[in-house]
Every structure is written in structure tokens, then in C-alpha cells.
Write a protein that holds these residues in place. Structure first.
Motif, PDB file in Angstrom:
ATOM      1  N   ALA A  65     -45.181   5.985  -0.547  1.00  0.00           N
ATOM      2  CA  ALA A  65     -45.179   6.989  -1.502  1.00  0.00           C
ATOM      3  C   ALA A  65     -45.870   6.467  -2.933  1.00  0.00           C
ATOM      4  CB  ALA A  65     -44.023   7.672  -1.745  1.00  0.00           C
ATOM      5  N   THR A  66     -47.218   6.805  -3.318  1.00  0.00           N
ATOM      6  CA  THR A  66     -47.741   6.291  -4.467  1.00  0.00           C
ATOM      7  C   THR A  66     -47.669   7.369  -5.560  1.00  0.00           C
ATOM      8  OG1 THR A  66     -49.845   7.169  -3.868  1.00  0.00           O
ATOM      9  CG2 THR A  66     -49.339   5.173  -2.863  1.00  0.00           C
ATOM     10  N   ALA A  67     -48.218   6.675  -6.694  1.00  0.00           N
ATOM     11  CA  ALA A  67     -48.169   7.590  -7.881  1.00  0.00           C
ATOM     12  C   ALA A  67     -49.384   8.696  -7.650  1.00  0.00           C
ATOM     13  CB  ALA A  67     -49.107   6.821  -9.092  1.00  0.00           C
ATOM     14  N   HIS A  68     -50.045   8.597  -6.494  1.00  0.00           N
ATOM     15  CA  HIS A  68     -51.170   9.447  -6.243  1.00  0.00           C
ATOM     16  C   HIS A  68     -50.489  10.893  -5.986  1.00  0.00           C
ATOM     17  CE1 HIS A  68     -54.854  11.197  -4.943  1.00  0.00           C
ATOM     18  NE2 HIS A  68     -54.210  11.610  -3.736  1.00  0.00           N
ATOM     19  N   ASP A  69     -49.276  10.620  -5.252  1.00  0.00           N
ATOM     20  CA  ASP A  69     -48.634  12.019  -4.867  1.00  0.00           C
ATOM     21  C   ASP A  69     -48.096  12.832  -6.243  1.00  0.00           C
ATOM     22  OD1 ASP A  69     -47.044   9.946  -2.520  1.00  0.00           O
ATOM     23  OD2 ASP A  69     -48.723  11.226  -2.184  1.00  0.00           O
ATOM     24  N   MET A  70     -47.465  12.020  -7.122  1.00  0.00           N
ATOM     25  CA  MET A  70     -46.793  12.853  -8.096  1.00  0.00           C
ATOM     26  C   MET A  70     -47.941  13.170  -9.089  1.00  0.00           C
ATOM     27  SD  MET A  70     -43.643  12.713  -8.144  1.00  0.00           S
ATOM     28  CE  MET A  70     -43.965  12.990  -6.121  1.00  0.00           C
ATOM     29  N   LYS A  71     -49.080  12.474  -9.292  1.00  0.00           N
ATOM     30  CA  LYS A  71     -50.042  12.686 -10.124  1.00  0.00           C
ATOM     31  C   LYS A  71     -50.816  14.192  -9.653  1.00  0.00           C
ATOM     32  CE  LYS A  71     -54.131  10.833 -12.375  1.00  0.00           C
ATOM     33  NZ  LYS A  71     -54.807   9.332 -12.445  1.00  0.00           N
ATOM     34  N   ARG A  72     -50.954  14.103  -8.263  1.00  0.00           N
ATOM     35  CA  ARG A  72     -51.760  15.337  -7.780  1.00  0.00           C
ATOM     36  C   ARG A  72     -50.897  16.552  -7.814  1.00  0.00           C
ATOM     37  NH1 ARG A  72     -55.838  15.392  -4.337  1.00  0.00           N
ATOM     38  NH2 ARG A  72     -56.045  17.335  -2.975  1.00  0.00           N
ATOM     39  N   GLU A  73     -49.491  16.320  -7.664  1.00  0.00           N
ATOM     40  CA  GLU A  73     -48.445  17.574  -7.942  1.00  0.00           C
ATOM     41  C   GLU A  73     -48.627  18.087  -9.147  1.00  0.00           C
ATOM     42  OE1 GLU A  73     -44.696  18.361  -6.167  1.00  0.00           O
ATOM     43  OE2 GLU A  73     -45.202  16.629  -4.759  1.00  0.00           O
ATOM     44  N   HIS A  74     -48.459  17.235 -10.095  1.00  0.00           N
ATOM     45  CA  HIS A  74     -48.429  17.642 -11.409  1.00  0.00           C
ATOM     46  C   HIS A  74     -49.821  18.000 -11.958  1.00  0.00           C
ATOM     47  CE1 HIS A  74     -49.063  16.695 -15.952  1.00  0.00           C
ATOM     48  NE2 HIS A  74     -47.682  16.930 -15.926  1.00  0.00           N
ATOM     49  N   ARG A  75     -50.997  17.401 -11.383  1.00  0.00           N
ATOM     50  CA  ARG A  75     -52.252  17.845 -11.827  1.00  0.00           C
ATOM     51  C   ARG A  75     -52.625  19.399 -11.507  1.00  0.00           C
ATOM     52  NH1 ARG A  75     -58.133  15.788  -9.605  1.00  0.00           N
ATOM     53  NH2 ARG A  75     -59.290  17.364 -10.994  1.00  0.00           N
ATOM     54  N   VAL A  76     -52.090  19.789 -10.216  1.00  0.00           N
ATOM     55  CA  VAL A  76     -52.126  21.221  -9.846  1.00  0.00           C
ATOM     56  C   VAL A  76     -51.440  22.317 -10.533  1.00  0.00           C
ATOM     57  CG1 VAL A  76     -50.785  21.282  -7.821  1.00  0.00           C
ATOM     58  CG2 VAL A  76     -52.798  22.692  -7.760  1.00  0.00           C
ATOM     59  N   ILE A  77     -50.268  21.806 -10.941  1.00  0.00           N
ATOM     60  CA  ILE A  77     -49.243  22.544 -11.482  1.00  0.00           C
ATOM     61  C   ILE A  77     -49.776  22.788 -13.086  1.00  0.00           C
ATOM     62  CG2 ILE A  77     -47.017  22.726 -12.824  1.00  0.00           C
ATOM     63  CD1 ILE A  77     -46.033  21.564 -10.031  1.00  0.00           C
ATOM     64  N   ASN A  78     -50.311  21.664 -13.630  1.00  0.00           N
ATOM     65  CA  ASN A  78     -50.937  21.556 -14.824  1.00  0.00           C
ATOM     66  C   ASN A  78     -51.997  22.412 -15.149  1.00  0.00           C
ATOM     67  OD1 ASN A  78     -50.276  20.804 -17.678  1.00  0.00           O
ATOM     68  ND2 ASN A  78     -52.160  19.511 -17.259  1.00  0.00           N
ATOM     69  N   ALA A  79     -53.127  22.601 -13.848  1.00  0.00           N
ATOM     70  CA  ALA A  79     -54.029  23.211 -13.851  1.00  0.00           C
ATOM     71  C   ALA A  79     -53.916  24.885 -13.640  1.00  0.00           C
ATOM     72  CB  ALA A  79     -55.024  22.738 -12.767  1.00  0.00           C
ATOM     73  N   LEU A  80     -52.986  25.235 -13.082  1.00  0.00           N
ATOM     74  CA  LEU A  80     -52.656  26.425 -12.685  1.00  0.00           C
ATOM     75  C   LEU A  80     -51.598  27.314 -13.607  1.00  0.00           C
ATOM     76  CD1 LEU A  80     -52.070  26.467  -8.740  1.00  0.00           C
ATOM     77  CD2 LEU A  80     -53.922  27.230 -10.052  1.00  0.00           C
ATOM     78  N   VAL A 225     -44.225  29.258  -7.745  1.00  0.00           N
ATOM     79  CA  VAL A 225     -44.809  28.839  -6.591  1.00  0.00           C
ATOM     80  C   VAL A 225     -44.502  26.943  -6.740  1.00  0.00           C
ATOM     81  CG1 VAL A 225     -46.574  28.171  -4.774  1.00  0.00           C
ATOM     82  CG2 VAL A 225     -46.599  30.487  -6.225  1.00  0.00           C
ATOM     83  N   LEU A 226     -43.832  26.701  -5.501  1.00  0.00           N
ATOM     84  CA  LEU A 226     -43.269  25.339  -5.680  1.00  0.00           C
ATOM     85  C   LEU A 226     -43.973  24.665  -4.672  1.00  0.00           C
ATOM     86  CD1 LEU A 226     -39.567  25.876  -6.298  1.00  0.00           C
ATOM     87  CD2 LEU A 226     -41.214  25.643  -7.865  1.00  0.00           C
ATOM     88  N   ASP A 227     -43.716  23.029  -4.488  1.00  0.00           N
ATOM     89  CA  ASP A 227     -43.826  22.326  -3.305  1.00  0.00           C
ATOM     90  C   ASP A 227     -45.573  22.156  -3.039  1.00  0.00           C
ATOM     91  OD1 ASP A 227     -41.514  21.383  -2.869  1.00  0.00           O
ATOM     92  OD2 ASP A 227     -41.056  23.056  -1.548  1.00  0.00           O
ATOM     93  N   TRP A 228     -46.138  21.685  -4.026  1.00  0.00           N
ATOM     94  CA  TRP A 228     -47.799  21.746  -4.152  1.00  0.00           C
ATOM     95  C   TRP A 228     -48.365  20.210  -3.564  1.00  0.00           C
ATOM     96  CZ3 TRP A 228     -50.928  25.724  -5.450  1.00  0.00           C
ATOM     97  CH2 TRP A 228     -49.995  26.928  -5.924  1.00  0.00           C
ATOM     98  N   GLU A 229     -47.311  19.505  -2.889  1.00  0.00           N
ATOM     99  CA  GLU A 229     -47.715  18.228  -2.308  1.00  0.00           C
ATOM    100  C   GLU A 229     -48.774  18.021  -1.317  1.00  0.00           C
ATOM    101  OE1 GLU A 229     -44.112  16.268  -0.327  1.00  0.00           O
ATOM    102  OE2 GLU A 229     -43.220  18.215  -1.093  1.00  0.00           O
ATOM    103  N   MET A 230     -48.997  19.474  -0.564  1.00  0.00           N
ATOM    104  CA  MET A 230     -50.070  19.409   0.662  1.00  0.00           C
ATOM    105  C   MET A 230     -51.423  19.989  -0.184  1.00  0.00           C
ATOM    106  SD  MET A 230     -48.620  18.584   3.443  1.00  0.00           S
ATOM    107  CE  MET A 230     -49.179  19.752   4.789  1.00  0.00           C
TER     108      MET A 230
END
Length: 340
Positions: A65-80, A225-230
Motif C-alpha cells: 500500500a503506497t501513497a499512490h492509493d490514497m492520492k488516487r482516491e483523494h484525487r478522484v473525489i476532489n475532481a468530482l 458514492v464511496l470506495d473509489w480505490e478501483m
């Protein structure tokens, strides 16, 4: 006085970080609890007695589990956030491991219920159940209508060759957990590979879109809508195929994996497909392939859980029955593909 810390979240260090990064946000001592664990990222509810937030971090001791996972989830929520897609308001992303021992992000707490089973849905009654499931389709159409470039997500994935890559990825996952004969799984994988549809224009894809990954409010509207990790950029019909799969009856009353299909008032899969097609304008004629792919993907995931169970690596009840489900999912996949 030091707070009582839930596992994996030092509330004093979190408070210090929030005070530095968002002065004035927190107005009292923090308390918190773990909402859910398991193999996906950990979710905590945190409050200062007045406001509530949610903190997400990778699983404990999960070396990949890297920072990438968190960054990715946060990024899509931030964008939407601010689009027609309801997501919690993002508060901050922290990629510094020294604060709580891993990267994490904070978002607002949204009040709502995730409906996980047909029994839970049945309590709403037929009309409200129908409205909730149709709202799920409409929200998916809204997600797929977001222009990735306008939302700052133009580089969020590699849509070219998306289906082929997905099929190969899940084939590799299957090979990694193979320790028994599974009739039909190779046939299903090969048949999917032979009949890859041509993808429509790429969109933001949720990757695990189903009723228990959204929060429904007391007014029956989808609040988040939750759980954006995929999530990624790819073929939008993969989201619809998964939703259709979860809306089909399994025919197993005691299944440890539930679909919501048995609830009175739940729309039939065909109605969901037609509503999505009419509202999105996309051609859904190849939906049997996408639904069969969803059955295959879930069969692989369940086989992975069964494999870990046989190695003694699972904790909790119900894992002993997961292995019996896999052939059912394979059979559904083969039948769906033949009907297409």
C-alpha cells in the motif's frame, strides 16, 4: 489528556496535523472509531464533538500500500466534488508517513445508509427500493457524463486496450490463486478474450459500482458514492456490467456473498440496462459480455479468498463457504455470454 486511539490512527498526531494544515477546522479533542477493516483501505469516523470527518488509510502492515492509493482516491473525489456526482467534500491529503505511519486523506462525513443485502432493502418497501436502485443507475450515467479533461483527470488512466488489459490482469490473478480444478473457468476466460467488444469513448470508471458502495439518505436520494480505490479511465460499460451482475439473483439463499436482487420492487437487470442506455445514449447491445466479465472477475476474487482460507490466512466466519460459490459464478458467466 491523550485520546483513545483506534488501531492504525493516532488521533493526537492527526489533530496536530489538521491544526497545522487547516487551522480552526477542529474545535475540540478528537475521538474516533474504525468503521470497517478487511483487505481494502481502512475507514475511520472521527469527531471533535461538533463536526465529523472520515479518514482513509491503507491496511495495517500492508507493504504494497503506497501513497499512490490514497492520492488516487483523494484525487478522484476532489475532481468530482461539485459535479453532478455526489461525493464527500475533500478536506486534505497527507502523503507524509511520519504523521500516522502511512499516507491518508480526510473528507467530510456524509450521513446515509449503505444497503448491502436484499433483506436490508426489503425494509424500505417495494417503491422506495425501486427508486433507490434506479437512482443508482442515474448516478452512474452522471459519472460517465463527466468530461475527464474538464475535471482534471485526462491522465487518470490508460483507456487504450482497457478491456484486453483487464482480462489479462484478472487471468493473472486467477493463476496466482490456483490450487484446485475449476471446471469452466478457462473456457470462460478464453471465450471473453475471443469476443472483446469495441469500447465506447472512455470515461471515469468507478470500478466497483454497486448499491453498498453508495450512501442513501432518509429522503432515498444518493448522498455519496464511496470506495473509489478501483477507479480509472476506461470503458464505462464495465461499471454497468458489474451493476447488472449484482442485480441478478444468485439462486443461493444462504450465500455469504449477497446481491440485492431478491428485494421486493428491485428492478430487473433488463430495466437497468434500458434506463442506462436511454439516459446515456450509449449502445448497450454488448452488455452480456460486460456482465459475463463481471461474473468472471468476481469468481477470481472469490477464488483468491478461498485460496487464502485454505492456507489459514482468513479471519472470521463464512470463509469456509466461499469456495462453493466460485463454480456458481463461473456458470453464471458462461450462461450470460452464451445468451449475449
Amino acid at each position: 489528556m491523550s485520546s483513545v486511539h483506534p488501531p492504525g490512527l493516532d488521533l493526537d498526531r492527526l489533530r496536530g496535523h489538521l491544526d497545522r494544515e487547516r487551522p480552526g477546522l477542529v474545535s475540540g479533542p478528537l475521538s474516533g472509531r474504525l468503521i470497517e477493516g478487511g483487505r481494502s483501505n481502512l475507514t475511520y469516523s472521527v469527531t471533535d464533538g461538533t463536526s465529523r470527518w472520515v479518514v482513509r488509510r491503507p491496511p495495517l502492515g500492508h507493504v504494497l500500500a503506497t501513497a499512490h492509493d490514497m492520492k488516487r482516491e483523494h484525487r478522484v473525489i476532489n475532481a468530482l466534488y461539485g459535479t453532478a456526482v455526489p461525493v464527500p467534500a475533500p478536506v486534505l491529503l497527507c502523503e507524509d508517513d511520519s504523521v500516522i505511519g502511512s499516507p491518508f486523506y480526510v473528507m467530510e462525513f456524509v450521513d446515509g445508509t449503505p444497503y448491502r443485502t436484499a433483506d436490508e432493502l426489503a425494509a424500505l418497501g417495494p417503491r422506495r427500493t425501486r427508486d433507490a436502485v434506479l437512482a443508482l443507475v442515474d448516478t452512474l450515467v452522471d459519472l460517465h457524463a463527466v468530461d475527464p479533461a474538464s475535471a482534471g483527470l485526462a491522465d487518470f488512466g490508460r483507456p487504450e486496450g482497457f478491456l484486453d488489459r483487464q482480462l489479462r490482469r484478472w487471468g493473472k490473478q486467477l493463476d496466482a490463486s490456483r490450487n484446485r480444478e475449476l471446471a469452466g473457468i478457462d473456457e470462460l476466460h478464453a471465450a471473453l478474450g475471443r469476443s472483446l467488444p469495441a469500447s465506447p469513448a472512455p470515461t471515469v470508471v468507478h470500478g466497483d459500482y454497486r448499491l453498498d458502495n453508495v450512501l442513501i439518505g432518509s429522503d432515498d436520494a444518493i448522498k455519496a458514492v464511496l470506495d473509489w480505490e478501483m477507479s480509472t479511465l476506461g470503458d464505462p460499460l464495465t461499471d454497468l456490467g458489474l451493476l447488472v451482475m449484482y442485480s441478478a439473483p444468485l439462486g443461493l439463499p444462504e450465500s455469504p456473498v449477497s446481491t440485492t436482487a431478491g428485494a421486493p420492487g428491485h428492478p430487473a437487470p433488463q430495466e437497468l440496462i434500458e434506463r442506462y442506455g436511454a439516459r446515456s445514449g450509449r449502445d448497450t447491445s454488448a452488455i452480456s459480455w460486460y456482465t459475463a466479465f463481471a461474473w468472471f472477475k468476481l469468481a477470481v476474487i472469490l477464488e483468491g479468498i478461498h485460496y487464502r482460507y485454505t492456507l489459514g490466512q482468513t479471519v472470521g466466519a463464512g470463509f469456509d463457504r466461499i469456495g462453493d460459490l466460485v463454480p456458481v459464478f463461473i456458470e453464471h458467466g458462461l450462461t450470460t455470454l452464451k445468451e449475449g
